[in-house]
Design a protein around this motif. Sequence first.
Motif, PDB file in Angstrom:
ATOM      1  N   ASN A 125      47.914  35.271  60.257  1.00  0.00           N
ATOM      2  CA  ASN A 125      49.184  34.562  60.096  1.00  0.00           C
ATOM      3  C   ASN A 125      50.203  35.514  59.479  1.00  0.00           C
ATOM      4  OD1 ASN A 125      51.184  32.648  59.909  1.00  0.00           O
ATOM      5  ND2 ASN A 125      50.343  31.696  58.055  1.00  0.00           N
ATOM      6  N   LEU A 126      50.861  36.289  60.332  1.00  0.00           N
ATOM      7  CA  LEU A 126      51.818  37.291  59.857  1.00  0.00           C
ATOM      8  C   LEU A 126      53.204  36.670  59.741  1.00  0.00           C
ATOM      9  CD1 LEU A 126      50.735  40.342  62.099  1.00  0.00           C
ATOM     10  CD2 LEU A 126      49.955  39.755  59.790  1.00  0.00           C
ATOM     11  N   ASP A 127      53.655  36.453  58.511  1.00  0.00           N
ATOM     12  CA  ASP A 127      55.004  35.900  58.334  1.00  0.00           C
ATOM     13  C   ASP A 127      56.039  36.981  58.590  1.00  0.00           C
ATOM     14  OD1 ASP A 127      55.020  37.499  56.045  1.00  0.00           O
ATOM     15  OD2 ASP A 127      54.695  35.823  54.675  1.00  0.00           O
ATOM     16  N   TRP A 128      57.314  36.606  58.554  1.00  0.00           N
ATOM     17  CA  TRP A 128      58.345  37.575  58.910  1.00  0.00           C
ATOM     18  C   TRP A 128      58.404  38.768  57.951  1.00  0.00           C
ATOM     19  CZ3 TRP A 128      60.579  39.383  62.858  1.00  0.00           C
ATOM     20  CH2 TRP A 128      61.634  40.293  62.695  1.00  0.00           C
ATOM     21  N   PRO A 129      58.386  38.557  56.623  1.00  0.00           N
ATOM     22  CA  PRO A 129      58.421  39.722  55.723  1.00  0.00           C
ATOM     23  C   PRO A 129      57.267  40.695  55.982  1.00  0.00           C
ATOM     24  CG  PRO A 129      58.880  37.719  54.486  1.00  0.00           C
ATOM     25  CD  PRO A 129      58.436  37.283  55.861  1.00  0.00           C
ATOM     26  N   THR A 130      56.086  40.166  56.323  1.00  0.00           N
ATOM     27  CA  THR A 130      54.933  41.030  56.605  1.00  0.00           C
ATOM     28  C   THR A 130      55.158  41.833  57.881  1.00  0.00           C
ATOM     29  OG1 THR A 130      53.438  39.484  55.502  1.00  0.00           O
ATOM     30  CG2 THR A 130      52.452  41.070  57.015  1.00  0.00           C
ATOM     31  N   ARG A 131      55.694  41.191  58.909  1.00  0.00           N
ATOM     32  CA  ARG A 131      55.982  41.901  60.165  1.00  0.00           C
ATOM     33  C   ARG A 131      57.013  43.002  59.924  1.00  0.00           C
ATOM     34  NH1 ARG A 131      55.033  37.882  65.172  1.00  0.00           N
ATOM     35  NH2 ARG A 131      53.843  36.278  64.070  1.00  0.00           N
ATOM     36  N   ASN A 132      58.004  42.679  59.121  1.00  0.00           N
ATOM     37  CA  ASN A 132      59.032  43.667  58.786  1.00  0.00           C
ATOM     38  C   ASN A 132      58.412  44.861  58.064  1.00  0.00           C
ATOM     39  OD1 ASN A 132      61.806  44.199  59.111  1.00  0.00           O
ATOM     40  ND2 ASN A 132      62.257  43.589  57.020  1.00  0.00           N
ATOM     41  N   LYS A 133      57.500  44.552  57.122  1.00  0.00           N
ATOM     42  CA  LYS A 133      56.823  45.606  56.350  1.00  0.00           C
ATOM     43  C   LYS A 133      55.952  46.475  57.249  1.00  0.00           C
ATOM     44  CE  LYS A 133      53.151  44.617  53.808  1.00  0.00           C
ATOM     45  NZ  LYS A 133      52.242  44.188  52.710  1.00  0.00           N
ATOM     46  N   ILE A 134      55.230  45.858  58.183  1.00  0.00           N
ATOM     47  CA  ILE A 134      54.373  46.606  59.099  1.00  0.00           C
ATOM     48  C   ILE A 134      55.205  47.536  59.964  1.00  0.00           C
ATOM     49  CG2 ILE A 134      52.884  46.380  61.134  1.00  0.00           C
ATOM     50  CD1 ILE A 134      51.775  43.787  59.829  1.00  0.00           C
ATOM     51  N   CYS A 135      56.302  47.017  60.502  1.00  0.00           N
ATOM     52  CA  CYS A 135      57.168  47.821  61.364  1.00  0.00           C
ATOM     53  C   CYS A 135      57.740  49.013  60.599  1.00  0.00           C
ATOM     54  CB  CYS A 135      58.300  46.946  61.902  1.00  0.00           C
ATOM     55  SG  CYS A 135      59.181  47.662  63.305  1.00  0.00           S
ATOM     56  N   LEU A 136      58.182  48.773  59.376  1.00  0.00           N
ATOM     57  CA  LEU A 136      58.737  49.843  58.543  1.00  0.00           C
ATOM     58  C   LEU A 136      57.659  50.875  58.201  1.00  0.00           C
ATOM     59  CD1 LEU A 136      61.158  50.956  56.989  1.00  0.00           C
ATOM     60  CD2 LEU A 136      60.532  49.474  55.069  1.00  0.00           C
ATOM     61  N   GLY A 137      56.440  50.409  57.959  1.00  0.00           N
ATOM     62  CA  GLY A 137      55.344  51.321  57.637  1.00  0.00           C
ATOM     63  C   GLY A 137      55.027  52.260  58.794  1.00  0.00           C
ATOM     64  N   ILE A 138      54.996  51.719  60.012  1.00  0.00           N
ATOM     65  CA  ILE A 138      54.753  52.561  61.190  1.00  0.00           C
ATOM     66  C   ILE A 138      55.861  53.597  61.326  1.00  0.00           C
ATOM     67  CG2 ILE A 138      54.452  52.599  63.697  1.00  0.00           C
ATOM     68  CD1 ILE A 138      53.616  49.603  63.461  1.00  0.00           C
ATOM     69  N   ALA A 139      57.105  53.148  61.129  1.00  0.00           N
ATOM     70  CA  ALA A 139      58.255  54.053  61.244  1.00  0.00           C
ATOM     71  C   ALA A 139      58.174  55.175  60.210  1.00  0.00           C
ATOM     72  CB  ALA A 139      59.553  53.271  61.069  1.00  0.00           C
ATOM     73  N   LYS A 140      57.787  54.858  58.990  1.00  0.00           N
ATOM     74  CA  LYS A 140      57.674  55.871  57.941  1.00  0.00           C
ATOM     75  C   LYS A 140      56.553  56.861  58.254  1.00  0.00           C
ATOM     76  CE  LYS A 140      59.674  53.306  54.053  1.00  0.00           C
ATOM     77  NZ  LYS A 140      59.415  52.690  52.724  1.00  0.00           N
ATOM     78  N   GLY A 141      55.436  56.351  58.795  1.00  0.00           N
ATOM     79  CA  GLY A 141      54.343  57.240  59.155  1.00  0.00           C
ATOM     80  C   GLY A 141      54.757  58.219  60.246  1.00  0.00           C
ATOM     81  N   LEU A 142      55.497  57.739  61.233  1.00  0.00           N
ATOM     82  CA  LEU A 142      55.956  58.610  62.315  1.00  0.00           C
ATOM     83  C   LEU A 142      57.025  59.587  61.833  1.00  0.00           C
ATOM     84  CD1 LEU A 142      56.085  56.192  65.382  1.00  0.00           C
ATOM     85  CD2 LEU A 142      54.588  58.168  65.064  1.00  0.00           C
ATOM     86  N   ALA A 143      57.907  59.127  60.952  1.00  0.00           N
ATOM     87  CA  ALA A 143      58.933  60.026  60.402  1.00  0.00           C
ATOM     88  C   ALA A 143      58.272  61.177  59.656  1.00  0.00           C
ATOM     89  CB  ALA A 143      59.871  59.257  59.475  1.00  0.00           C
ATOM     90  N   TYR A 144      57.174  60.877  58.959  1.00  0.00           N
ATOM     91  CA  TYR A 144      56.425  61.922  58.256  1.00  0.00           C
ATOM     92  C   TYR A 144      55.832  62.919  59.252  1.00  0.00           C
ATOM     93  CZ  TYR A 144      52.551  64.160  55.785  1.00  0.00           C
ATOM     94  OH  TYR A 144      51.676  65.082  55.282  1.00  0.00           O
TER      95      TYR A 144
END
Length: 390
Positions: A125-144
């Motif tokens: 049950n992924l609420d919106w803040p969690t989805r936002n956090k997951i998306c941002l985490g992937i983006a940060k990993g790729l930016a690294y």
Amino acid sequence: MYCSLETELRALELQTGYYSLRQIKAATNNFDNSNKIGEGGFGSVYKGVLSDGTVIAVKQLSAKSKQGNREFVNEIGMISALQHPNLVKLFGCCIEGNQLLLIYEYLENNCLARALFGRPEQRLNLDWPTRNKICLGIAKGLAYLHEESRLKIVHRDIKATNVLLDKDLNAKISDFGLAKLDEEENTHISTRIAGTIGYMAPEYAMRGYLTDKADVYSFGIVALEIVSGKSNTNYRPKEEFVYLLDWAYVLAEQGNLLELVDPILGSNYSKKEALRMLNLSLLCANPSPTLRPSMSSVVSMLEGKIPVQAPVVKRDGQMNVEDMRFRAIEVLSQDSQTRVSNISKDSHEQVSMDGPWIDSSVSLSSSKDETKDHSSSSRLLPDLYNVNLD
């Protein structure tokens, strides 16, 4: 064969540990089937507990796979030099007897694909803040990977099954077997095509033209899946649309992008943030690599520090021709996959009600760089986690 592999690994001067086969057998109860948490074309993945109580995930390479041996060395070499909160941590490896093993941190919530569009009992049950956090985490990993690490790396296989989730639902990018070093003096890498249909950038799928913008495209697809809760390759809104991305373009033209938001969320989400993520996903998945943003810019956009540039997509005749060629590759690869494995025609199809997540990736010969040892084939890649967690 294994002696030469060990020599190669020693030469890499890995910043990681070596484990004995006895240690790993003890940790996994001799690779007991009840501890299996993943399965792919190159072997299986097991949950284990080391003598000091550390919980681990052990990727066991099949002894039959020569292709896998190269990817084994590649993955160790790549990930051993990388340390980031949004990348899966490699503890070490084991080369003993006929065993090739990678030892990773164990992540409690399996992969993003299962969380979003697995069987009903598997979904989270992924609420919106969690989805936002997951998306941002992937983006940060790729930016690294692209801009911050000592080694500039193009992952080449960003998709929902290669994003793992820890106990707090933080995203961690996994599976670096296909990763390529992006040397700064090169504007691009010409290489064989290897990745997953539905996530590969057009210029890479068509011509083997590889830059970090290929990962940006894949990220755009994953971001679209995170918002919608639908698989880009399996969701068919209408017969004339091949991918979720096609449908997103239509809704964008109609000004109805929010229709893509996962119905499970109801009205419990930020329309402003959802529109931002949807527009950003279309910007990242632009057919033209030059119009895609860098991943550091994506992070800033997701954090609201800079505005999201409106995606511009020209659906002209030439692009339709490219689309048809791309879809022709999909049909060919799926036909080949059926002949080779008799497992799946789709990217994320479950074998049975109790079966594992199997992920279909294609490898198509396309360059002079890697011709002899990379034949044109369709194959299954091992995702670190891709079945039930007990």
